[in-house]
Design an enzyme around this catalytic site. Structure first.
Site, PDB file in Angstrom:
ATOM      1  CD  GLU A 117      -8.799 -69.831 -18.315  1.00 11.56           C
ATOM      2  OE1 GLU A 117      -7.643 -70.176 -18.377  1.00 11.56           O
ATOM      3  OE2 GLU A 117      -9.055 -69.232 -19.587  1.00 11.56           O
ATOM      4  CD  GLU A 124     -10.036 -64.996 -19.288  1.00 10.20           C
ATOM      5  OE1 GLU A 124      -9.233 -65.522 -20.237  1.00 10.20           O
ATOM      6  OE2 GLU A 124      -9.919 -65.158 -17.963  1.00 10.20           O
TER       7      GLU A 124
HETATM    8  O1  AHR Z   1      -6.664 -63.398 -20.651  1.00 12.02           O
HETATM    9  C1  AHR Z   1      -5.593 -64.147 -20.450  1.00 12.02           C
HETATM   10  C2  AHR Z   1      -5.493 -65.351 -19.880  1.00 12.02           C
HETATM   11  O2  AHR Z   1      -6.259 -66.232 -20.461  1.00 12.02           O
HETATM   12  C3  AHR Z   1      -6.166 -65.165 -18.522  1.00 12.02           C
HETATM   13  O3  AHR Z   1      -5.588 -64.766 -17.305  1.00 12.02           O
HETATM   14  C4  AHR Z   1      -6.612 -66.909 -18.271  1.00 12.02           C
HETATM   15  O4  AHR Z   1      -7.841 -66.760 -17.465  1.00 12.02           O
HETATM   16  C5  AHR Z   1      -6.751 -67.275 -19.552  1.00 12.02           C
HETATM   17  O5  AHR Z   1      -6.123 -68.430 -19.982  1.00 12.02           O
END
Ligand code: AHR
Length: 503
Positions: free
Chosen positions: A172, A291
């Site tokens: 990210e 994610e």
């Molecule tokens: O999964 C939780 C968090 O969400 C992760 O660390 C991050 O990559 C995202 O913002």
């Protein structure tokens, strides 16, 4: 309410990459400490890993696990997690405002992945560090021996390299919250050079470059275009992330959000196609949706800890969402979207796996148990391998502001020609009406009903808990009729269903 679907063995989307059912373990909250790792636990193995958790992860048949972050990776020194445990440093983790004891590092995680039979997907730190750290880590993990870092691995007790194939180039990096956040050009250059160096070591690596953190970032989708301009010829995947919430308590709108997910995937696929054409490239880049999950139930509870009000606790309870029945339906729709986009989405990771926004929860010193969302993930991961079918769907729909018409029926289907199975994953989004579903089956030969599993509950807010872990569990469905190449079933309101046919 009636819906009709046609499935034909020759109308296909793509082979499903098994890694579509991956997951994620970050050094965050209790994912690692008292999650997968608890040396004093009654079920702990020789590495201090909880066997009860290993069993549940194996049940899910998780093919690949991303590690060690997440936001955590952007200030992580992987070297802190190697060598004798007693000499590993405790560091302040700036991403989650906690203390990291480093009792688990790459060796422990690799042994755990072997125990759960999953591939590793490792992220390198391109936030506070860069190319050099990445190449050293790669050498430590994948080189057989005869170099400084590979010999250190051997000295630390692991003679064979782990040969990890999939590597994430940071996490990210478009997010202002990220340690070492960068502009698209800064990150694109760094990711390109890092990828080049990693490929100089092994050209067969599969590299994932960071896309936007979500589709609402101000730099989306220009970020994707710029980053791919820099990296297209060196990477294999671009990452997407998306979290779902229903703070407004509007089930119909909440369940429509998988349409946004679908649009997000389409848009990024379009950007990939644009850059491919612009570069006159013959190579493809795919999507790693590394994610995704529902994440909102725990946000209020976590505010003080994340603001540092509790100091620097080690492994506090963070992001421990208590999933309800409604979330089962959402996760079902999300997984259907990935199956229906299996031509472009090759890797996806449920974020996360244990305790932190997770299907599996643990009680320190106590039992491990399944949250409600465990089940749709289980069904897709275990039975969703094969070829995704391109279904023709006719279903009544409802309007949602900002999204458009949303079908009450959400469905995907997977054909495993080898095992001669056809499996349907079905969600009825309607709040009160049963969906009379009629599926025409063509080109599969004679089929019989192999399995029919339903997830339904009279209370969409019901949750499983440590004390009552079986409030939401699948039960056998009934009333499926199968004759003359037609399947008929009544799909009850707000329910998830898996129907598997056998040839
Ligand atoms: O999964 C939780 C968090 O969400 C992760 O660390 C991050 O990559 C995202 O913002």
């Amino acid at each position: 309410m009636k819906a009709t679907v046609t499935a034909h063995s020759k109308y296909t989307i793509s082979e499903i990459d098994p890694r579509l059912y991956g997951s994620f373990i970050e050094h965050l909250g209790r994912a690692v400490y008292t999650g997968i790792y608890e040396p004093g636990h009654a079920t702990a193995d020789e590495n201090g890993m909880r066997r009860d958790v290993i069993e549940l992860v194996r049940e899910l048949n998780v093919p690949i696990v991303r590690y060690p972050g997440g936001n955590f990776v952007s200030a992580y020194n992987w070297e802190d997690g190697i060598g004798p445990k007693e000499s590993r440093p405790t560091r302040l983790d700036l991403a989650w405002h906690t203390s990291e004891s480093n009792q688990v590092g790459i060796h422990e995680f690799a042994a755990w992945c072997a125990a759960v039979d999953a591939e590793m997907m490792l992220a390198v730190n391109l936030g506070s560090r860069g190319l050099d750290e990445a190449r050293n880590f790669l050498e430590y993990v994948n080189h057989p021996g005869g170099s400084e870092w590979s010999d250190k691995r051997r000295a630390n007790g692991r003679a064979e390299p782990w040969n990890v194939k999939v590597w994430c180039l940071g996490n990210e990096m478009d997010g202002p919250w990220q340690i070492g956040h960068k502009t698209a050009d800064e990150y694109g250059r760094l990711a390109h050079e890092t990828a080049k160096a990693m490929r100089a070591f092994d050209n067969s690596l599969e590299l994932v470059v960071c896309g936007s953190s979500n589709a609402h970032m101000p730099t989306y989708p220009e970020w994707e275009a710029t980053v791919l301009e820099h990296t297209y010829n060196e990477v294999d995947y671009i990452s997407l992330h998306m979290y779902f919430e229903n703070r407004a308590k509007n089930t119909a709108n909440y369940l429509a959000r998988s349409i946004e997910l679908d649009n997000y995937i389409r848009t990024v696929a379009g950007v990939i196609a644009y850059i491919k054409a612009k570069k006159r490239s013959s190579k493809d880049v795919f999507i790693s949706f590394d994610e995704w999950n529902v994440w909102y139930h725990s946000k209020e509870r976590d505010k003080a800890t994340l603001a540092g009000a509790h100091g620097w606790p080690h492994a506090p309870a963070l992001l421990e969402d208590d999933y309800n029945f409604e979330d089962v339906l959402q996760v079902g729709c999300i997984l259907n979207t990935f199956i229906n986009r299996a031509d472009v989405v090759k890797i996806a990771c449920l974020a996360q796996l244990v305790n932190v926004i997770a299907p599996i929860m643990t009680v320190p010193g106590g039992q491990a148990w399944r949250q409600t969302i465990f089940y749709p993930y289980f069904f897709a991961s275990v039975y969703g391998r094969g070829t995704a079918l391109k279904l023709h769907v006719e279903s009544p729909s409802y309007p949602v502001d900002g999204i458009g018409e949303v079908s009450y029926l959400d469905i995907s289907a997977v054909h495993d020609a080898g095992k001669r199975t056809v499996t349907f994953f079905i969600v009825n989004r309607h709040g009160t009406e049963t969906l009379d579903l009629n599926i025409r089956l063509e080109g599969f030969g004679a089929l019989t009903l192999a399995e029919d599993q339903v997830l339904a509950h009279s209370d969409i807010n019901v949750t499983n808990t440590a004390e009552s872990p079986n409030k939401v569990v699948p039960r056998e469905g009934e009333g499926v009729e199968l004759s003359d190449g037609r399947l008929a079933a009544g799909i009850q309101p707000l329910s998830y269903r898996m129907i598997r046919l056998q040839g």
